[in-house]
Design a protein around this motif. Structure first.
Motif, PDB file in Angstrom:
ATOM      1  N   GLY A 658       0.785  -1.216   0.000  1.00 60.29           N
ATOM      2  CA  GLY A 658       0.000   0.000   0.000  1.00 60.29           C
ATOM      3  C   GLY A 658       0.819   1.268   0.000  1.00 60.29           C
ATOM      4  N   GLN A 659       2.111   1.133   0.329  1.00 54.11           N
ATOM      5  CA  GLN A 659       2.998   2.301   0.365  1.00 54.11           C
ATOM      6  C   GLN A 659       4.282   2.071  -0.443  1.00 54.11           C
ATOM      7  N   GLY A 668       9.298 -11.453   6.287  1.00 54.65           N
ATOM      8  CA  GLY A 668       8.542 -10.633   7.220  1.00 54.65           C
ATOM      9  C   GLY A 668       9.160  -9.273   7.483  1.00 54.65           C
ATOM     10  N   SER A 669      10.221  -8.936   6.753  1.00 58.21           N
ATOM     11  CA  SER A 669      10.903  -7.664   6.968  1.00 58.21           C
ATOM     12  C   SER A 669      10.048  -6.503   6.482  1.00 58.21           C
ATOM     13  N   ASP A 670      10.104  -5.385   7.231  1.00 56.34           N
ATOM     14  CA  ASP A 670       9.413  -4.171   6.775  1.00 56.34           C
ATOM     15  C   ASP A 670      10.406  -3.132   6.251  1.00 56.34           C
ATOM     16  N   VAL A 671      11.617  -3.596   5.898  1.00 58.05           N
ATOM     17  CA  VAL A 671      12.640  -2.695   5.382  1.00 58.05           C
ATOM     18  C   VAL A 671      12.201  -2.076   4.058  1.00 58.05           C
ATOM     19  N   VAL A 672      12.495  -0.799   3.902  1.00 55.72           N
ATOM     20  CA  VAL A 672      12.320  -0.106   2.625  1.00 55.72           C
ATOM     21  C   VAL A 672      13.636  -0.245   1.866  1.00 55.72           C
ATOM     22  N   SER A 699       4.668   6.162  -5.303  1.00 51.42           N
ATOM     23  CA  SER A 699       4.551   6.059  -3.851  1.00 51.42           C
ATOM     24  C   SER A 699       5.797   5.404  -3.250  1.00 51.42           C
ATOM     25  N   ALA A 700       6.276   4.337  -3.886  1.00 50.61           N
ATOM     26  CA  ALA A 700       7.468   3.646  -3.389  1.00 50.61           C
ATOM     27  C   ALA A 700       8.678   4.566  -3.442  1.00 50.61           C
ATOM     28  N   LEU A 701       8.823   5.314  -4.530  1.00 52.42           N
ATOM     29  CA  LEU A 701       9.966   6.212  -4.655  1.00 52.42           C
ATOM     30  C   LEU A 701       9.957   7.293  -3.574  1.00 52.42           C
ATOM     31  N   LYS A 702       8.790   7.859  -3.302  1.00 55.82           N
ATOM     32  CA  LYS A 702       8.695   8.886  -2.257  1.00 55.82           C
ATOM     33  C   LYS A 702       9.043   8.297  -0.893  1.00 55.82           C
ATOM     34  N   THR A 703       8.633   7.065  -0.661  1.00 58.51           N
ATOM     35  CA  THR A 703       8.942   6.405   0.602  1.00 58.51           C
ATOM     36  C   THR A 703      10.446   6.145   0.720  1.00 58.51           C
ATOM     37  N   ILE A 704      11.050   5.677  -0.365  1.00 58.89           N
ATOM     38  CA  ILE A 704      12.496   5.440  -0.380  1.00 58.89           C
ATOM     39  C   ILE A 704      13.247   6.730  -0.098  1.00 58.89           C
ATOM     40  N   MET A 755      10.905   9.570 -13.180  1.00 55.67           N
ATOM     41  CA  MET A 755       9.550   9.737 -12.634  1.00 55.67           C
ATOM     42  C   MET A 755       9.233  11.198 -12.339  1.00 55.67           C
ATOM     43  N   GLU A 756      10.001  12.099 -12.953  1.00 54.75           N
ATOM     44  CA  GLU A 756       9.779  13.539 -12.883  1.00 54.75           C
ATOM     45  C   GLU A 756       9.924  14.088 -11.469  1.00 54.75           C
ATOM     46  N   MET A 757      10.825  13.481 -10.699  1.00 53.03           N
ATOM     47  CA  MET A 757      11.194  13.999  -9.381  1.00 53.03           C
ATOM     48  C   MET A 757      12.610  14.573  -9.499  1.00 53.03           C
ATOM     49  N   LYS A 758      12.735  15.602 -10.315  1.00 55.75           N
ATOM     50  CA  LYS A 758      14.042  16.145 -10.670  1.00 55.75           C
ATOM     51  C   LYS A 758      14.756  16.762  -9.483  1.00 55.75           C
ATOM     52  N   ALA A 759      14.054  17.537  -8.682  1.00 60.74           N
ATOM     53  CA  ALA A 759      14.698  18.180  -7.535  1.00 60.74           C
ATOM     54  C   ALA A 759      15.260  17.144  -6.576  1.00 60.74           C
ATOM     55  N   GLU A 760      14.497  16.092  -6.351  1.00 58.78           N
ATOM     56  CA  GLU A 760      14.963  15.024  -5.464  1.00 58.78           C
ATOM     57  C   GLU A 760      16.160  14.294  -6.057  1.00 58.78           C
ATOM     58  N   ALA A 761      16.109  14.054  -7.369  1.00 56.51           N
ATOM     59  CA  ALA A 761      17.231  13.371  -8.034  1.00 56.51           C
ATOM     60  C   ALA A 761      18.517  14.173  -7.895  1.00 56.51           C
ATOM     61  N   LEU A 762      18.430  15.478  -8.095  1.00 54.51           N
ATOM     62  CA  LEU A 762      19.623  16.311  -8.017  1.00 54.51           C
ATOM     63  C   LEU A 762      20.136  16.437  -6.590  1.00 54.51           C
ATOM     64  N   GLN A 763      19.212  16.537  -5.623  1.00 55.53           N
ATOM     65  CA  GLN A 763      19.648  16.647  -4.231  1.00 55.53           C
ATOM     66  C   GLN A 763      20.395  15.390  -3.793  1.00 55.53           C
ATOM     67  N   LEU A 764      19.866  14.239  -4.156  1.00 60.48           N
ATOM     68  CA  LEU A 764      20.516  12.980  -3.810  1.00 60.48           C
ATOM     69  C   LEU A 764      21.874  12.861  -4.488  1.00 60.48           C
TER      70      LEU A 764
END
Length: 812
Positions: A658-659, A668-672, A699-704, A755-764
């Protein structure tokens, strides 16, 4: 001419560091048995597969990778540029320096070494690097203004000069004063012919304390008996440093050469035999007094225990306001690379010079004739990227400088054959894990080769295609179990149909004897077959989608690889399961059942194989390949389609919470997991159908991004491989989950950009780049860094994944 004008050809986006300035707290190695040369690294010189030499920002030549696949870090004080300066009518202004800020602990006591910042000088100059070019800009010491640009002739789609064993040094000298200045520039070089070959012929492989296989390498460092130096002159002048060898050239046989061009108004001096381990007075006395050398010619070979060196110098006078440009070149000709005893290959550059090992002077002449053209072609390749105003300077800097590994990654490039018309090519996974072209690592790190040298990239994939059907039933110990204190099991080296992890190691037979690593049993890995299929289709699609012959040459291997991987689908749900042992690129991290990482790659690989099959189906009549038949092609496509139809809903059902996508279905791990959707990234990259719904991927990318990057030490280091949603570790003592892998971060950034998350890509990306280039890791980028200032596995192949970001940004 102003000094700023002299520097006008130095791009703004270089990596820069004051000459000789050290690091207060550089990163140090995490595992004691791993390589840690310290932070003094600069851009390497040398062509692909020709051997390379590194020169640091303090001015010393210190990295020697002249023997294919082997690495020696050892500053050589006698290998050096030196400058003499005398200002007319100012007798007190006469000075001479060897241009390294670190004096040797012993030897060359009579030499004067260049001052670094803090030694009575506020600033003594700046080192700049933008691969394959670097510059030393000398300031605050000499009255004249001096820069030295150094480079090798490497530019995109150049399959000739990029192989040459040459470094070019272009000096520019300007007189800003109102009095004449006399300058002399000297290049001295120690005769190291014969040093770079393995004196140990043992084929024994041992398991190191970190579980990795290692073999003994013992160079012939310092063995100079029989070496001699000879002056050569034409329109150029040089000193050949060689040794007579037999008719059959062996590894280590060959020559060095230092050379410069004769010009009007320039005096040339030489000394062909001086003692590089003595006081240095034999050349320094005359050079420091007048900028001259005694013009001694002595070809007497070195006796046992003796070292010899040669030197050339040019002297000229600059009138007020005058500028001159002076080229020097360093070349070497060691045409043979030997793997196991008797397994020999000629290097690629021997396709353009003969194979006698006596071509150092010919290569030097070629370089002195062509260096200006080479400069222009390098600039023509780099300039369109440098001119892109939407690319930040730090990104341009890292984009080019991460290409250093194409030269200093223990690179091999063999001479052409009928089967391989541009030769065979390979880069080490890293110096610590000394085997070639690890397939899981190059899934990320090969984007640079793909974009810039696509024919070399295809050559590597053809080698994997040839290796998949082969088998090697020799059983060997699996090293991982040593690291966890368990009994080491035995496993066959290579199972027929299994995709090999790598193309072999320098002590055996690269390209022919594969699967060298024994840290894990790579026959059980669940990502390698998918990695192979995806890279084959990627290399076809992103090089114009016209080379159907390339696809045909890989098809049988694709079928074998996927059929073999499908045997690990134990429950028949369509997706091969991970076994609970580390059995994928995160080879210290246990995955159980269907995993997000391997399962996603499997889905994307099936889509790619279907696409390849359809292309071949439409071309089968024109290919004239006996093994390709319409009926079998269609049956295989139908089989893959049925596997895909069954697998896709299972992947979503078992892993989506769901996220984000769970690590796997059984632990059973909840690791991202930071790289949980590599398969989705590749599917979109190759314009294949999505393997997961786009909203789930987002959603997965934002969580990561939040859990693995922002919440991991406030985003100061990069994205850790796997953390809980709140940013805490599942196991504080884990290794791979808590490391920041440079190449995985660049791959993740490419996905964010996709995925058009350019600001996040550059910051990372900027965060990881800063960690590398501000903490002494430049030109030895590691696989992993940690939050406590340690690293693991330097000179790592995967970091060239920064070119995936560039490719996505500009749609390849």
């Amino acid at each position: 001419m102003q000094f700023s004008t002299l520097m006008m050809n130095i791009p703004n986006c270089t990596w820069q560091r004051p000459i000789g300035l050290g690091w207060d707290k550089p990163y140090t190695v995490r595992t004691a048995s791993n390589l840690d040369d310290g932070p003094w690294h600069g851009m390497p010189l040398g062509g692909f597969g020709a051997g390379c030499i590194g020169r640091s920002s303090r001015g010393d030549f210190n990295v020697w990778q002249v023997d294919g696949g082997e690495h020696i870090f050892q500053p050589m004080p006698a290998c050096q540029f030196s400058v003499f300066e005398s200002v007319s009518e100012r007798s007190a202004s006469r000075q001479a320096y060897a241009l390294c800020t670190e004096a040797p602990e012993d030897g060359l006591q009579n030499w004067q070494w260049y001052p670094s910042r803090g030694e009575q000088h506020a600033h003594t100059g700046t080192y700049h690097a933008l691969y394959p070019r670097s510059w030393f800009v000398y300031e605050g010491v000499f009255q004249s203004q001096l820069t030295c640009e150094q480079f090798s002739p490497i530019w995109a789609n150049n399959y000739q000069e990029s192989s040459y064993p040459v470094g070019v040094f272009v000096w520019t000298a300007h007189n800003p004063t109102n009095a004449p200045i006399t300058l002399s520039i000297m290049l001295s070089w120690q005769n190291m012919t014969g040093w770079f070959t393995n004196a140990s012929k043992s084929s024994e492989v041992k398991i190191r304390d970190d579980g990795s296989p290692v073999y003994e390498y013992k160079s012939r460092w310092g063995e100079s008996q029989g070496n001699f130096n000879r002056l050569v002159e034409s329109e150029y002048v040089g000193c050949i440093l060689g040794r007579d060898s037999g008719e059959d050239v062996e590894e280590g046989d060959g020559q060095w050469c230092i050379a410069t061009a004769k010009q009007p108004g320039i005096e040339v001096f030489h000394h062909t035999r001086w003692n590089p381990v003595g006081t240095g007075e034999d050349i320094w006395k005359s050079f420091a007094e007048s900028g001259t050398l005694p013009n001694l010619q002595d070809e007497t070979p070195a006796i046992e225990g003796e070292q010899i060196a040669g030197a050339i110098a040019i002297r000229f006078t600059l009138q007020p306001g005058e500028t001159r440009t002076i080229p020097f070149v360093l070349t070497w000709d060691f045409p043979v690379t030997e793997f196991a005893a008797g397994v020999k290959y000629y290097r690629r550059y021997t396709d353009f010079f003969d194979r006698t090992g006596k071509n150092a002077w010919a290569i030097a002449r070629t370089a002195l004739q062509a260096y200006q053209s080479w400069q222009s072609q390098i600039q023509a390749w780099q300039q369109p990227i440098l001119d892109k105003t939407d690319l930040p300077d730090w990104f341009k800097m890292a984009l080019f400088n991460e290409l250093y590994d194409l030269t200093s990654g223990g690179t091999l490039w063999s001479a052409a054959t009928e089967r391989d018309p541009i030769g065979q090519f390979a880069i080490l996974e890293c110096i610590d894990y000394r085997w070639y072209e690890s397939l899981d690592v190059r899934l990320y790190g090969s984007f640079a080769l793909l974009i810039l040298f696509p024919e070399l990239e295809k050559a590597v994939m053809r080698a994997f295609a040839r290796a998949i059907p082969a088998s090697d039933n020799h059983r060997r110990l699996i090293g991982y179990y040593l690291t966890i204190g368990a009994e080491m099991p035995l496993a066959p080296r290579k199972v027929a149909g299994a995709t090999p992890h790598d193309l072999g190691a320098p002590n055996e037979h690269v390209w022919e004897k594969t699967n060298y690593t024994a840290y894990q049993d790579c026959n059980l890995w669940k990502d390698l077959p998918s990695d192979f299929v995806l890279q084959v289709y990627r290399d076809y699609l992103l090089t114009g989608a016209t080379d159907v012959e390339f696809l045909a040459s890989c098809w049988e291997a694709i079928v074998q690889a996927l059929n073999y991987l499908k045997t690990f689908d134990k429950d028949g749900d369509g997706i091969p399961e991970n076994s609970g042992a580390p059995d994928q690129t995160f080879d210290d991290w246990k995955l159980q059942g269907v995993s997000a990482y391997c399962g996603g790659l499997w889905l994307a690989a099936l889509e790619a194989a279907i696409a390849i099959g359809k292309i071949l189906l439409n071309s089968v009549e024109t290919l004239h390949v006996e093994t390709l038949h319409v009926t079998s092609l269609q049956e295989t496509i139908d089989t893959y389609q049925s596997w895909l139809s069954r697998s896709r809903p299972i992947y979503q059902e078992k892993l989506w919470n769901g996220q984000y996508y769970r690590l796997d279905s059984n632990s059973g791990s909840d690791v991202v997991m930071a790289d949980q959707l590599c398969g989705q990234f590749y599917a979109r990259l190759l314009k294949l159908p999505d393997i997961v719904p786009q909203e789930c991927a987002l959603s997965a990318l934002k969580t990561i991004y939040d859990a693995c990057f922002l919440k991991f030490h406030q985003g100061k280091f990069g994205a850790a491989n796997g953390l809980k949603p709140n940013g805490s570790p599942e196991n504080p003592n884990a290794t791979h989950p808590l490391e920041i892998w440079t190449g995985i971060n660049f791959g993740l950034a490419a996905f964010l950009l996709q995925m058009e998350m350019k600001a996040e890509a550059l910051q990372l990306t900027e965060t990881v780049v800063n960690q590398i280039y501000e903490n002494g890791l430049q030109f030895r980028t590691p696989e992993a860094i940690t939050s406590v200032g340690t690293f693991r596995a330097s000179y790592y192949l995967r970091a060239m994944a920064i070119w995936a970001i560039y490719g996505v940004w500009f749609d390849f």
